[in-house]
Design a protein around this motif. Structure first.
Motif, PDB file in Angstrom:
ATOM      1  N   GLU A  75       0.837  -1.200   0.000  1.00  0.00           N
ATOM      2  CA  GLU A  75       0.000   0.000   0.000  1.00  0.00           C
ATOM      3  C   GLU A  75       0.878   1.258   0.000  1.00  0.00           C
ATOM      4  OE1 GLU A  75      -3.368   2.493   0.060  1.00  0.00           O
ATOM      5  OE2 GLU A  75      -3.172   0.382  -0.459  1.00  0.00           O
TER       6      GLU A  75
ATOM      7  N   LYS B 177      -7.572   3.469 -11.921  1.00  0.00           N
ATOM      8  CA  LYS B 177      -7.098   3.910 -10.605  1.00  0.00           C
ATOM      9  C   LYS B 177      -5.640   3.502 -10.441  1.00  0.00           C
ATOM     10  CE  LYS B 177     -11.499   3.966  -8.264  1.00  0.00           C
ATOM     11  NZ  LYS B 177     -12.191   3.721  -7.010  1.00  0.00           N
TER      12      LYS B 177
ATOM     13  N   PRO C 272      -5.885   0.427  -5.229  1.00  0.00           N
ATOM     14  CA  PRO C 272      -7.228   0.126  -4.742  1.00  0.00           C
ATOM     15  C   PRO C 272      -7.721   1.264  -3.853  1.00  0.00           C
ATOM     16  CG  PRO C 272      -5.779  -1.766  -4.443  1.00  0.00           C
ATOM     17  CD  PRO C 272      -4.914  -0.614  -4.862  1.00  0.00           C
ATOM     18  N   ASN C 273      -8.955   1.650  -4.040  1.00  0.00           N
ATOM     19  CA  ASN C 273      -9.582   2.743  -3.293  1.00  0.00           C
ATOM     20  C   ASN C 273      -8.892   4.085  -3.521  1.00  0.00           C
ATOM     21  OD1 ASN C 273     -11.483   0.944  -2.055  1.00  0.00           O
ATOM     22  ND2 ASN C 273      -9.818   0.290  -0.710  1.00  0.00           N
TER      23      ASN C 273
ATOM     24  N   TRP D  14      -7.673   7.287  -6.368  1.00  0.00           N
ATOM     25  CA  TRP D  14      -8.342   8.124  -7.348  1.00  0.00           C
ATOM     26  C   TRP D  14      -8.107   7.601  -8.748  1.00  0.00           C
ATOM     27  CZ3 TRP D  14      -5.958  13.203  -5.090  1.00  0.00           C
ATOM     28  CH2 TRP D  14      -6.662  13.571  -3.945  1.00  0.00           C
TER      29      TRP D  14
ATOM     30  N   ASP E 228      -9.896  14.885  -0.465  1.00  0.00           N
ATOM     31  CA  ASP E 228     -10.630  13.661  -0.802  1.00  0.00           C
ATOM     32  C   ASP E 228     -12.081  13.973  -1.168  1.00  0.00           C
ATOM     33  OD1 ASP E 228     -10.966  14.406   1.920  1.00  0.00           O
ATOM     34  OD2 ASP E 228     -11.577  12.377   2.472  1.00  0.00           O
TER      35      ASP E 228
ATOM     36  N   GLU F 211     -14.318  14.009  -5.127  1.00  0.00           N
ATOM     37  CA  GLU F 211     -15.606  13.361  -5.382  1.00  0.00           C
ATOM     38  C   GLU F 211     -16.628  14.306  -6.011  1.00  0.00           C
ATOM     39  OE1 GLU F 211     -16.071  10.161  -5.260  1.00  0.00           O
ATOM     40  OE2 GLU F 211     -14.028   9.910  -4.513  1.00  0.00           O
TER      41      GLU F 211
END
Length: 183
Positions: A8, A58, A61-62, A64, A101, A105
């Motif tokens: 990560e 992306k 994972p998770n 942008w 963040d 969105e």
């Protein structure tokens, strides 16, 4: 394609986290300013010709999508430019943080047409570089206060942070393209 096995941390910071040198030389400062100067062209080159599908890849994972990264760079660099102006005209002003963040969105950050953000960055960086190249040694030591980190950041440090920031997000885009968003 073989499944990517990166931590990560490696996915989040593909070029590593920003490391502030103990002494910022004039040469280092000029290299950072050059990185900021060429960032818009590097970003345009990185996303040139990408399809809508590819813009939705992306980088982790998770994380942008590529388009969110492009729009984030415009948002972030506008905020940074304003922080420079505040620090140059006020005595160690407290800056206003924002929820990057949540901004990512918003509708404009999910728009596949990244051309407005690329154009904004091109012209913003032209103006920003003009400002940076005219800073005196005294100006470079001016600072702003970040209420979240409760730390002061000098303008010369912030130049390094934003040189890194651009390279950091170019690396995100390259990873997303390389692995077709499959992590």
């Amino acid at each position: 394609m073989e499944k990517l096995v990166l931590t990560e941390q490696e996915l989040k910071f593909p070029i590593g986290e920003f490391q502030l040198p103990s002494n910022i030389s004039d040469n280092q400062l000029q290299l950072w300013i050059h990185e900021i100067k060429i960032f818009p062209q590097r970003l345009i080159k990185a996303v040139n010709g990408l399809t809508e599908q590819e813009l939705n890849y992306k980088y982790r994972p998770n994380g942008w999508t590529i388009k969110q990264v492009v729009h984030h760079c415009a948002d972030s660099h506008m905020n940074s430019y304003m922080r420079f102006k505040l620090a140059l005209t006020e005595d160690t002003p407290a800056i206003r943080p924002y929820f990057e963040d949540r901004w990512a969105e918003l509708h404009d950050s999910n728009d596949e047409d990244v051309s407005d953000s690329l154009n904004l960055l091109t012209y913003l960086h032209k103006k920003w570089i003009s400002l940076l190249e005219g800073l005196s040694p005294e100006d470079l030591n001016k600072a702003f206060f970040h209420p979240e980190s409760e730390q002061q950041t000098s303008l010369k440090e912030n130049i390094g942070i934003y040189a890194w920031h651009g390279c950091h997000h170019i690396a995100h885009i390259k990873k997303a393209i390389e692995y077709k968003g499959q992590f």
